[in-house]
Write an enzyme that holds these catalytic residues in place. Structure first.
Site, PDB file in Angstrom:
ATOM      1  N   PRO A 171      49.695  88.792  26.784  1.00  0.00           N
ATOM      2  CA  PRO A 171      48.175  87.721  26.638  1.00  0.00           C
ATOM      3  C   PRO A 171      48.021  86.544  27.778  1.00  0.00           C
ATOM      4  CG  PRO A 171      48.168  90.137  25.528  1.00  0.00           C
ATOM      5  CD  PRO A 171      49.785  89.754  25.654  1.00  0.00           C
ATOM      6  N   CYS A 172      47.284  87.102  28.452  1.00  0.00           N
ATOM      7  CA  CYS A 172      46.892  85.602  29.568  1.00  0.00           C
ATOM      8  C   CYS A 172      45.696  85.007  29.086  1.00  0.00           C
ATOM      9  CB  CYS A 172      47.697  85.169  30.603  1.00  0.00           C
ATOM     10  SG  CYS A 172      46.530  86.572  31.180  1.00  0.00           S
TER      11      CYS A 172
END
Length: 410
Positions: A99-100
């Site tokens: 997840p960014c």
């Protein structure tokens, strides 16, 4: 589903035998990276994600793969290879993007202490157990600066301790045939001996052109590009979506006929023999929002709004700031980065010629998803799945470089 539960979905069709290259997708989302690797000839053996809507999307588009829904913290490496005659060290590539959001410049409270920021360690835990020949990890450019680069340094040092040589590089999606300005960081690693060709050269940008690509889909794209475009500035919004049926604000349908033949080679490529347009619908904008976007001309933005239509918070804004807000891109320009919310208040997401936002299918086209790829979940979730994805054409270019490396090293 409880947080501590894992749900296993077995393949519903058999894998094709046209290749011996294999990959596993972690943090798969809808499957943009997996789609690119599949286009390059890889078998997608299995995947994992915790999001229910992304799970439904991935399972429908990759019926040949095993899918495990649940938090990666509880994922056991053997779950990914059960049912396959593969032993430790035989998987060709592990792909995926932790997840960014914790690293994004759009997150003003970004921090390495964010719970999501540490999930890359579970990616590395899986790599340590499975020992793939190569791996490709994707994230936003913000990961390079968070804590003065401490996150990337930890990833690179951890990979080195596991016997991998790696490089970190920002890639520009528009240099790989995607009609969108998009920057993403890719960490590519191999335990077979580093090869600079693992990082593909951009085919449509200023970087040196590769002599050839493997993969049927990429060959078709290069032929199409040479016939019509000739340079990256012609990879445009209009070239991507100009053939899709007109729809109204809040209108559209989950499935409709095209109504007209493709008008550009990019449209021809992305149709990929699809018979229907899927996910071609938009959110319904409010009356005030409609008043605003109707004033914005093609190529315009919030600076074209009269004072009485400006949102209160933007009446104090510098005229040189927020240049993408309430933007209506020109048909002959590239798109701005497709984000998880197709909201005019946050970017240039007004249709070039119709008074509405871009549809889910139009954002998917701009991300280079083929039309046969169908999205599930609520409309907000579908926009998010598209915006979070790696553009398949970019992923395919990376996959072909990985494939050539594996062939040479074997």
């Amino acid at each position: 589903m409880q947080k501590d539960q894992m749900v296993f979905y077995e393949p519903s069709i058999s894998q094709s035998d046209n290749t011996d290259m294999s990959c596993i997708d972690l943090f798969s989302g809808a499957g943009g990276m997996a789609e690119g690797f599949r286009q390059a000839g890889f078998k997608v053996l299995s995947a994992n994600d915790a999001d229910p809507a992304s799970t439904e999307t991935f399972r429908d588009n990759f019926p040949e793969a095993r899918f495990i829904k649940g938090p990666i913290e509880l994922l056991q490496p053997e779950n990914l290879v059960n049912g396959h005659s593969i032993v430790e060290g035989e998987i060709d590539c592990v792909i995926g993007g932790p997840p960014c959001q914790a690293f994004s410049i759009n997150n003003h409270r970004r921090s390495a202490e964010d719970d999501r920021a540490g999930l890359f360690r579970d990616y590395l835990r899986i790599v340590k157990a499975l020992k793939p020949r190569t791996l490709v990890m994707e994230n936003v450019p913000g990961i390079l600066s968070i804590n003065n680069g401490a996150v990337v340094k930890e990833i690179e040092e951890s990979l080195a301790a596991l016997g991998y040589q790696s490089k970190t590089r920002i890639l520009y999606a528009e240099e790989y045939g995607v009609p969108q300005e998009r920057r993403r960081v890719f960490i590519t690693a191999t335990r077979l001996g580093w090869d600079d060709s693992l990082i593909p050269d951009g085919t449509y940008g200023p970087r040196p052109k590769p002599s050839k690509h493997s993969g049927h889909f990429i060959h078709r794209w290069r032929r199409c590009n040479s016939m019509v475009y000739g340079h990256m500035n012609s990879l445009t919004v209009g070239a991507a979506i100009g053939d899709l049926p007109e729809i109204e604000n809040g209108g559209g349908s989950d499935m409709m006929k095209f109504g007209s033949p493709p008008k550009t080679q990019l449209q021809f490529l992305l149709r990929d023999k699809a018979e229907y347009v899927y996910n071609h619908y938009t959110r319904c904008l409010s009356e005030n929002m409609m008043k605003r976007i109707q004033v914005v001309p093609e190529g315009g933005s919030w600076r074209d709004l009269p004072w009485d239509l400006l949102p209160a918070g933007m009446r104090r804004a510098n005229r040189n700031s927020h240049t993408k807000r309430y933007g209506r891109p020109r048909s002959r320009s590239r798109s701005c980065t497709i984000l998880t919310k197709c909201d005019p208040h946050w970017g240039s997401y007004i249709h070039p010629t119709q008074n509405r936002t871009l549809s889910v299918r139009e954002t998917a086209r701009i991300q280079s998803f083929p039309d046969r790829f169908r999205f599930y979940g609520g409309i907000g979730s579908q926009y998010a799945q598209v915006g979070n994805a790696v553009p398949p054409l970019l992923a395919a270019a990376i996959a072909n470089s990985v494939k050539q490396h594996l062939v040479k090293r074997r």
